[in-house]
Design a protein around this motif. Structure first.
Motif, PDB file in Angstrom:
ATOM      1  N   LYS A  51       7.370  13.966  35.232  1.00 45.30           N
ATOM      2  CA  LYS A  51       7.739  14.893  34.172  1.00 45.30           C
ATOM      3  C   LYS A  51       8.743  14.241  33.237  1.00 45.30           C
TER       4      LYS A  51
ATOM      5  N   ALA B  92      11.557  15.139  29.935  1.00 42.27           N
ATOM      6  CA  ALA B  92      12.274  16.089  29.076  1.00 42.27           C
ATOM      7  C   ALA B  92      12.785  15.346  27.848  1.00 42.27           C
TER       8      ALA B  92
ATOM      9  N   TYR C 212      14.386  21.628  23.558  1.00 44.43           N
ATOM     10  CA  TYR C 212      13.894  20.914  24.737  1.00 44.43           C
ATOM     11  C   TYR C 212      12.377  20.930  24.728  1.00 44.43           C
TER      12      TYR C 212
ATOM     13  N   PHE D  17       9.164  19.759  26.827  1.00 48.67           N
ATOM     14  CA  PHE D  17       8.725  19.293  28.139  1.00 48.67           C
ATOM     15  C   PHE D  17       7.364  18.623  28.010  1.00 48.67           C
TER      16      PHE D  17
ATOM     17  N   GLN E  98       4.400  17.115  30.544  1.00 52.74           N
ATOM     18  CA  GLN E  98       3.818  16.829  31.859  1.00 52.74           C
ATOM     19  C   GLN E  98       2.923  15.612  31.714  1.00 52.74           C
TER      20      GLN E  98
ATOM     21  N   THR F 258       1.627  19.147  26.732  1.00 53.12           N
ATOM     22  CA  THR F 258       2.872  19.744  26.247  1.00 53.12           C
ATOM     23  C   THR F 258       2.734  21.253  26.048  1.00 53.12           C
TER      24      THR F 258
ATOM     25  N   ASN G 183       6.174  25.101  29.683  1.00 56.27           N
ATOM     26  CA  ASN G 183       7.593  24.816  29.920  1.00 56.27           C
ATOM     27  C   ASN G 183       7.726  24.352  31.371  1.00 56.27           C
ATOM     28  N   CYS G 184       8.836  23.728  31.707  1.00 60.56           N
ATOM     29  CA  CYS G 184       9.164  23.431  33.101  1.00 60.56           C
ATOM     30  C   CYS G 184      10.598  23.869  33.339  1.00 60.56           C
TER      31      CYS G 184
ATOM     32  N   MET H 241      12.924  21.027  35.361  1.00 62.46           N
ATOM     33  CA  MET H 241      13.503  20.017  34.483  1.00 62.46           C
ATOM     34  C   MET H 241      14.478  20.634  33.488  1.00 62.46           C
ATOM     35  N   LEU H 242      14.269  21.904  33.157  1.00 60.33           N
ATOM     36  CA  LEU H 242      15.213  22.629  32.300  1.00 60.33           C
ATOM     37  C   LEU H 242      16.622  22.583  32.880  1.00 60.33           C
TER      38      LEU H 242
ATOM     39  N   ASN I 143      13.133  26.242  24.369  1.00 60.36           N
ATOM     40  CA  ASN I 143      12.014  25.435  24.841  1.00 60.36           C
ATOM     41  C   ASN I 143      10.963  25.388  23.742  1.00 60.36           C
TER      42      ASN I 143
ATOM     43  N   ASN J  73       8.029  24.101  23.714  1.00 57.28           N
ATOM     44  CA  ASN J  73       6.655  24.345  24.152  1.00 57.28           C
ATOM     45  C   ASN J  73       6.269  25.808  24.031  1.00 57.28           C
TER      46      ASN J  73
END
Length: 359
Positions: free
Chosen positions: A59, A61, A75, A77, A79, A89, A92-93, A96-97, A123, A125
């Protein structure tokens, strides 16, 4: 070789590099090619990169100052697929946030204020807004503390995350199909969009107990094929289009709790079972249980007056507190994670990629 400034961080039960947006190409296609190269995507071990060979450790960020009023940082994210050379993209994650707030403070994007510094994060995404409370005694981020989260050894400083607007993160609706329950492949499911688009499926309807290990579920080829069929049909029904090359919606097997929690879950990413539980998945499940019109009804235990819900996952449990601010239709969800800075320096990519931050 081209050197890119990088901080490797653990966020919750995930791990990956964190970058300043200004250190990566502005063009998304060129940026993605760089990420594939530096992570080693396309190999099951990601042996030629810094990826960990598993979705939870592959992952990325990307953090930038935000131009939005009231928002500190943006942010993005990413993957990065392990065996396939592609990125996604769309989601969200939340794990990792957990690393974004500490990174933003240590990189000078947000000034530390007192013993606890709040970082407001958008976020990119999903356009979700999250408040992160970071421990900053003496004006510096600390990662040392007494908070333990299941799925991570030891203890660390707490990172409190509050999701302001989780419902409809991608589609604008809690139930994007227009119904809290649908039938796909002959099974009753709930197609849900709260922090993460998901399709909830009763484990028993697929012949599972619900407490199987991730390895056992990953090795069941018939189950995985069935989940992918349901997932793709759910994606179309939710207005997400053809999701064959996307990681959303996430399939989630749910069953009655076995250890005093709210619900037992097995969360897929989507083609392998999570060793713990995604934060965004936990937030979505909390909203689903609070709403109680979907298939969690009859399986989930109701929370007490504190609003605490605890979701049992393969590594233990994850707690989410939901509360309704005055005048809001849906709850805000808060939970505690931890993070750790693992190393900082430069990651190298071949010069043949001809990628630079100015491009």
């Amino acid at each position: 070789m081209q050197a890119i400034p990088c901080v490797l961080m653990r966020g919750g039960t995930s791990k990956g590099p964190v970058f300043l947006g200004s250190d990566l190409p502005r063009d998304p296609a060129r940026r993605d090619e760089m990420l594939l190269a530096l992570m080693g995507s396309g190999n099951e071990l990601e042996v030629d990169g810094i990826g960990g060979g598993y979705p939870q450790t592959s992952k990325v960020a990307i953090v930038s100052p935000s131009s939005e009023p009231g928002i500190d940082v943006d942010y993005l994210f990413v993957q990065v697929m392990v065996e396939q050379r592609r990125v996604d993209t769309s989601p969200n994650c939340g794990n990792m946030l957990s690393a974004v707030g500490p990174f933003a403070i240590e990189q000078g994007l947000v000034a530390a204020q007192g013993d606890v510094t709040r970082v407001t994060i958008r976020n990119v995404n999903t356009q979700s807004v999250i408040d992160a409370d970071i421990q900053t005694p003496d004006g510096r981020v600390t990662y040392v503390g007494e908070t333990h989260i299941d799925g991570v050894p030891g203890t660390a400083a707490p990172v409190l995350l509050e999701f302001r607007n989780a419902v409809g993160a991608k589609t604008g609706e809690l139930y994007p199909t227009g119904h809290p329950r649908d039938v796909i492949d002959g099974l009753e499911v709930t197609c849900l969009d709260a922090a993460m688009p998901m399709v909830l499926i009763r484990a028993a309807d697929l012949g599972k107990r619900g407490d199987e290990s991730p390895a056992e579920l990953d090795g069941d080829r018939e189950l995985m094929a069935r989940l992918e069929s349901i997932r793709r049909q759910a994606g179309t029904a939710m207005g997400l289009g053809d999701v064959a090359d996307k990681v959303i919606p996430k399939p989630v097997l749910i069953s009655a709790p076995q250890a005093g929690g709210t619900l037992q879950v097995r969360y897929f990413m989507p083609h392998r079972c999570h060793r713990a539980l995604a934060i965004t998945g936990a937030v979505g499940l909390a909203v689903a249980c609070a709403d109680a019109r979907g298939i969690t009804e009859g399986l989930a235990s109701l929370p007490d007056d504190s609003g605490l819900m605890e979701f049992e996952h393969p590594s233990g449990r994850l707690g989410v507190v939901s509360h309704w601010p005055a005048g809001q239709q849906w709850p805000r969800c808060s939970l505690v994670r931890t993070a750790r800075r693992l190393f900082s320096g430069s990651v190298f990519v071949p010069e043949t990629l001809e990628l630079d931050a100015a491009g």
